[in-house]
Design a protein around this motif. Structure first.
Motif, PDB file in Angstrom:
ATOM      1  N   LYS A 652       0.327   5.754 -15.635  1.00  0.00           N
ATOM      2  CA  LYS A 652       0.051   5.520 -14.236  1.00  0.00           C
ATOM      3  C   LYS A 652       0.453   4.095 -13.888  1.00  0.00           C
ATOM      4  N   TYR A 653       1.390   3.972 -12.968  1.00  0.00           N
ATOM      5  CA  TYR A 653       1.881   2.651 -12.597  1.00  0.00           C
ATOM      6  C   TYR A 653       1.169   2.161 -11.339  1.00  0.00           C
ATOM      7  N   VAL A 654       0.828   0.905 -11.320  1.00  0.00           N
ATOM      8  CA  VAL A 654       0.250   0.285 -10.134  1.00  0.00           C
ATOM      9  C   VAL A 654       1.394  -0.310  -9.332  1.00  0.00           C
ATOM     10  N   SER A 655       1.565   0.164  -8.099  1.00  0.00           N
ATOM     11  CA  SER A 655       2.679  -0.271  -7.281  1.00  0.00           C
ATOM     12  C   SER A 655       2.602  -1.762  -6.998  1.00  0.00           C
ATOM     13  N   ALA A 656       3.736  -2.450  -7.230  1.00  0.00           N
ATOM     14  CA  ALA A 656       3.800  -3.878  -6.909  1.00  0.00           C
ATOM     15  C   ALA A 656       3.590  -4.076  -5.421  1.00  0.00           C
ATOM     16  N   GLN A 657       4.100  -3.100  -4.648  1.00  0.00           N
ATOM     17  CA  GLN A 657       3.907  -3.192  -3.205  1.00  0.00           C
ATOM     18  C   GLN A 657       2.429  -3.062  -2.864  1.00  0.00           C
ATOM     19  N   LYS A 658       1.742  -2.181  -3.609  1.00  0.00           N
ATOM     20  CA  LYS A 658       0.303  -1.990  -3.369  1.00  0.00           C
ATOM     21  C   LYS A 658      -0.474  -3.258  -3.707  1.00  0.00           C
ATOM     22  N   LEU A 659      -0.065  -3.874  -4.826  1.00  0.00           N
ATOM     23  CA  LEU A 659      -0.700  -5.131  -5.210  1.00  0.00           C
ATOM     24  C   LEU A 659      -0.463  -6.203  -4.159  1.00  0.00           C
ATOM     25  N   LYS A 660       0.794  -6.205  -3.666  1.00  0.00           N
ATOM     26  CA  LYS A 660       1.142  -7.178  -2.636  1.00  0.00           C
ATOM     27  C   LYS A 660       0.285  -6.970  -1.394  1.00  0.00           C
ATOM     28  N   VAL A 739       0.666   2.786   4.756  1.00  0.00           N
ATOM     29  CA  VAL A 739       2.002   2.375   4.294  1.00  0.00           C
ATOM     30  C   VAL A 739       2.432   3.220   3.098  1.00  0.00           C
ATOM     31  N   LEU A 740       1.511   3.478   2.181  1.00  0.00           N
ATOM     32  CA  LEU A 740       1.860   4.253   0.991  1.00  0.00           C
ATOM     33  C   LEU A 740       2.256   5.681   1.353  1.00  0.00           C
ATOM     34  N   PHE A 741       1.533   6.289   2.326  1.00  0.00           N
ATOM     35  CA  PHE A 741       1.910   7.635   2.754  1.00  0.00           C
ATOM     36  C   PHE A 741       3.261   7.620   3.467  1.00  0.00           C
ATOM     37  N   GLU A 742       3.494   6.584   4.273  1.00  0.00           N
ATOM     38  CA  GLU A 742       4.788   6.466   4.959  1.00  0.00           C
ATOM     39  C   GLU A 742       5.928   6.272   3.945  1.00  0.00           C
ATOM     40  N   ASN A 743       5.644   5.569   2.867  1.00  0.00           N
ATOM     41  CA  ASN A 743       6.656   5.428   1.804  1.00  0.00           C
ATOM     42  C   ASN A 743       6.973   6.762   1.162  1.00  0.00           C
ATOM     43  N   MET A 744       5.960   7.609   1.004  1.00  0.00           N
ATOM     44  CA  MET A 744       6.185   8.943   0.468  1.00  0.00           C
ATOM     45  C   MET A 744       7.067   9.744   1.420  1.00  0.00           C
ATOM     46  N   ILE A 745       6.836   9.563   2.730  1.00  0.00           N
ATOM     47  CA  ILE A 745       7.673  10.227   3.739  1.00  0.00           C
ATOM     48  C   ILE A 745       9.119   9.773   3.587  1.00  0.00           C
ATOM     49  N   TRP A 746       9.316   8.484   3.365  1.00  0.00           N
ATOM     50  CA  TRP A 746      10.683   7.954   3.220  1.00  0.00           C
ATOM     51  C   TRP A 746      11.392   8.584   2.013  1.00  0.00           C
ATOM     52  N   GLN A 747      10.650   8.743   0.912  1.00  0.00           N
ATOM     53  CA  GLN A 747      11.230   9.383  -0.270  1.00  0.00           C
ATOM     54  C   GLN A 747      11.699  10.801   0.062  1.00  0.00           C
TER      55      GLN A 747
END
Length: 871
Positions: A652-660, A739-747
């Motif tokens: 399980k990776y912790v998103s650098a963006q999430k940390l930011k 933001v994380l859900f919107e990133n999933m949309i972008w993928q």
């Protein structure tokens, strides 16, 4: 006498020329000569080998690379090394043994299931027609691991390796028959043909020598193993061979040592091999009718099959009057058939004489069944004196021979005396000697073992260098010395150190007979000469993932390389995935090679213009690994790279963006959310434009397009659920989660767009106006010429969009475009072109299009303009 004065006058003329040049240069040459201690003869010799920049050699030499397992290519008279050809050994620069396609060739050389990654190359041979070198194929043997390799002289690449299934060593190869029907390979150290243990005490009963006749398909350049056969011979340690030619065509000649059949035993108090194996005054020259035996081998009753290979027993060969022995001086090391095929020269290392046999005498003895006796195996022995034309004393340690272009003249190496001797094999008279440095082994004449020897030069392949070169430690280079033989007396011109393996033998051919490619047809597998299954043109790059039974993926990457980028530039895989990388070099410009490697995975490929190759490995370690072009190919070479990212699916990776985002204020998070929404809206606009195009052009009428659209909508259909979660989070003020859900949309959008654009490109083909034959040819030339590496029809990429290019240049547009394609360098200063160069920071390279290809590309661009609304 006339030739003597000719040589003298040439020397005087050369001396005068040197003096004249020195005078004309204000004495500069004399200053150099004095400072370096050079004589006028030194200057003349240097001039004979010097070639100005851009000059060419008259002859090309292929030298064995000895323990390097390679072939060394150099030129004459320059004596400059031009290439190493990888054969039996991995070679990193060329990617040989590191990419999939070359590794398949190397693995053809496996023996009894074992990988063999080195070889001891000895005797190169060029394919022949009517006994003359034709410059098509090169064969070379591996003594240590009895194998023969075939090299294609159209691209100087190894194309085949075959393993001898019955020999355990084979010094005596490779030798083409006069029309390249067969390649002769003789065993060296006698051993059982099967792979079982046999005690040395049973040497005479179970150990065997032999000669393998490898059937060769000259058109394909491949050995046909199923049509090849071996002639069983006594355990006499067969050595070198030569094929008959002209009057002796259809016969083979192989000498031997150890007719004593001695097996040594120092460890039990016996004299060493070197004493017991040279006790007899003579050994045996094997004479065999291979052409007759090839017919004999077609009958199953005449062969025994050992390790899946046909072997003709000695008694069968004798029964068909096809195998004979002739005594020869003890411990010979070569047999050489004259250009006419009438004279056969053998030299014995432990004898001072050369023995010249005459084919017409041998043939008469065989016809009359006039035998001097039989050996212990029942093979008829011909009388030595009755077979000889004569003998001549040459000096100490005569070894190998090369023929001159002057009738009757021959050159022989003297190992002990360190000399080359010129003599006449018809009159049996010595003509000249030249000292070399030191202990010469083989020597190489210019086509000197063919039916058409050229004379001019002899190369001494010396075993020792001692004091010839700068000291580089205890291991010295070998020394190849070029000798001018065009005059009455020989003249040693220059030394050339060879610091790769122990070059054993070399063969030279006129450079004008070689016609190698400068580029491949786009998408060629260089190891097979056929189209590669991974051929990829610009715009066809893709990544295909297939789930395997073990849960991992097979990830196939179809990539292109062109100055100065690799497409794709980012690849993500899971740890444990099998990665298969197909790469095509889109260049057409000569010498624009690209290399490719992925750090840490011990893989490398070299791709010449037009070549496609395959790299394969398991992504078994996690991390980020740059991949890049290893060949400095352009000013932007360092930017020609990308990233392979390997993630662990069980981690399980912790998103650098999430940390930011955790450190952001609410206002900053809202700004990040708004930015992500804007990117998604822009991406969705692209998708909607593609959907509009698909609907307007009736995509559903074309099943293959409709299937792609269905796949795209499958991805797009997952977006509403993610959007609902993003909007709910934003409504609550949880912008981090939004933001994380919107990133999933972008993928999901990226996946949709990728499939949708492929559907659009396919639909264009379905609804566009039909291409003329010339326009279709132009599109192929556009793709295979690498144009798409920079120009993408319908959009600006690394170079300008070419839609409407013919309209931009007015009534002379076709000529302007044609001139630019054919010779772009001449137009770099054109104001319009200069502005494009400044804008894109790239210059269009010359892709060496023909006039026909250029005209076809113009017709393709006309078709593009006709259908501009579709791009």
């Amino acid at each position: 006498m006339t030739k003597h004065f000719g040589k003298l006058s040439s020397l005087i003329l050369g001396t005068t020329l040197a003096a004249t040049v020195a005078s004309a240069a204000g004495g500069e040459l004399q200053k150099v000569m004095k400072a370096r201690g050079l004589t006028e003869n030194d200057v003349i010799r240097a001039a004979k080998t010097y070639t100005p920049t851009g000059g060419r050699n008259e002859f090309i030499v292929f030298s064995s690379g000895g323990q390097s397992g390679q072939v060394i290519v150099y030129g004459v008279p320059t004596m400059r090394i031009l290439k190493y050809i990888a054969v039996f050994t991995p070679e990193p620069w060329q990617g040989y043994g590191y990419d999939v396609d070359s590794l398949k060739i190397l693995r053809q050389g496996n023996i009894r299931g074992r990988e063999i990654n080195w070889g001891d190359t000895h005797h190169p041979a060029i394919s022949e027609k009517d006994g003359k070198y034709d410059g098509k194929w090169l064969a070379i043997n591996d003594k240590a691991n009895p194998r023969i390799a075939i090299i294609d002289l159209h691209d100087f690449e190894t194309k085949q390796i075959v393993v001898n299934p019955v020999f355990k060593s084979a010094h005596g190869g490779a030798f083409f028959t006069q029309d390249s029907d067969y390649i002769i390979e003789a065993a060296q150290y006698a051993a059982p043909f099967d792979n079982n243990y046999h005690p040395i005490e049973e040497y005479k009963e179970t150990y065997r020598g032999g000669v393998t006749m490898w059937k060769f398909n000259h058109k394909e350049g491949r050995i046909k193993e199923d049509k090849s056969f071996t002639i069983e011979m006594p355990p006499y340690m067969q050595d070198l061979s030569d094929s008959g030619k002209g009057v002796s065509d259809g016969w083979g000649f192989t000498n031997s040592f150890n007719s004593e059949m001695y097996t040594g035993g120092i460890e039990v108090g016996m004299p060493p091999n070197e004493a017991g194996m040279s006790r007899n005054d003579t050994d045996f020259l094997h004479v065999y009718n291979w052409k007759k035996l090839a017919e004999v081998a077609k009958d199953k009753k005449n062969v025994k099959v050992v390790n899946g290979h046909r072997v003709i027993p000695m008694d069968v060969a004798v029964k068909h009057d096809a195998l004979f022995l002739i005594p020869e001086p003890k411990s010979p090391h070569g047999v050489d058939v004259s250009p006419s095929g009438e004279y056969i020269t053998v030299c014995g290392k432990l004898d001072t004489h050369a023995s010249v046999y005459k084919w017409s005498k041998i043939k008469k003895l065989i016809k009359n069944k006039e035998y001097a006796g039989k050996d212990p195996y029942g093979i008829p022995i011909l009388d030595m004196k009755k077979s000889l034309h004569g003998q001549v004393e040459l000096g100490l340690g005569p070894l190998h021979n090369q023929y001159s272009n002057i009738d009757g003249e021959i050159y022989t190496s003297l190992y002990v005396d360190s000399q080359v001797v010129k003599w006449n094999y018809k009159t049996l008279k010595v003509l000249d000697k030249e000292n070399v440095h030191y202990n010469i082994g083989h020597l190489c004449g210019m086509e000197g073992k063919s039916a058409d020897p050229q004379g001019k030069y002899i190369i001494a392949l010396n075993k020792l260098a001692i004091d010839r070169f700068d000291n580089v430690g205890p291991l010295h280079p070998q020394n190849h010395q070029l000798i001018d033989v065009s005059g009455k007396t020989m003249d040693l011109l220059v030394d050339m150190p060879l610091p790769l393996g122990e070059p054993h033998q070399a063969v030279a051919i006129r450079a004008e007979k070689l016609h190698p490619h400068v580029r491949y047809k786009m998408g060629t597998n260089a190891k097979t000469g056929k189209m590669h299954k991974g051929k990829t043109l610009a715009g066809q790059e893709k990544i295909v993932r297939t789930k395997k039974a073990d849960g991992t993926n097979k990830v196939e990457i179809y990539a292109t390389l062109v100055r100065s980028h690799i497409n794709p530039e980012r690849v993500t895989v899971n740890k444990g995935d099998e990665v298969i990388w197909y790469m095509t070099n889109l260049e057409r410009a000569q010498d624009e090679t690209h290399g490719f490697t992925v750090d840490y995975f011990d893989a490398h490929a070299s791709l010449e213009p037009g070549e496609t190759t395959e790299m394969r490995f398991i992504a078994d370690i996690e991390g980020v690994f740059p991949y890049y072009c290893t060949e400095f190919c352009s000013a932007l070479h360092l930017e020609m790279m990308g990233y392979l990212m390997v993630k662990d699916p069980n981690k399980k990776y912790v998103s650098a963006q999430k940390l930011k985002m955790k450190t952001m204020s609410k206002a900053e998070l809202k700004a990040e959310y708004d930015k992500t929404i804007a990117v998604n809206d822009a991406t969705d606009a692209v998708i909607q434009s593609v959907v509009k195009f698909l609907k307007e052009n009736g995509y559903d009428k074309h099943k293959v397009v409709a299937d792609l659209v269905t796949d795209a909508f499958d991805q797009y259909g997952q977006i509403p659920a993610q959007k609902k979660k993003a909007d709910e989070a934003a409504k609550k003020g949880d912008y981090e989660k939004a933001v994380l859900f919107e990133n999933m949309i972008w993928q999901l959008m990226v996946k949709t767009a990728d499939v949708g654009i492929r559907a659009k490109d396919l639909l264009v083909r379905k609804v566009a106006t039909k291409q003329s034959a010339s326009a279709a040819a132009g599109e192929r030339a556009f793709g295979e010429g690498g144009c798409g590496g920079c120009h993408v029809i319908g959009k600006v990429s690394s170079g300008p969009d070419l839609t409407g290019v013919l309209e931009r240049h007015g009534k002379n547009a076709e000529k302007w475009v044609s001139d630019f394609i054919l010779d772009p360098e001449k137009m770099y200063d054109d104001p319009y072109v200069k502005s494009m160069i400044d804008y894109f920071n790239l210059k269009m390279p010359n892709q060496h299009m023909s006039k026909k290809e250029t005209q076809d590309i113009i017709e393709y661009l006309k078709w593009v303009d006709e259908n501009a609304n579709l791009f």
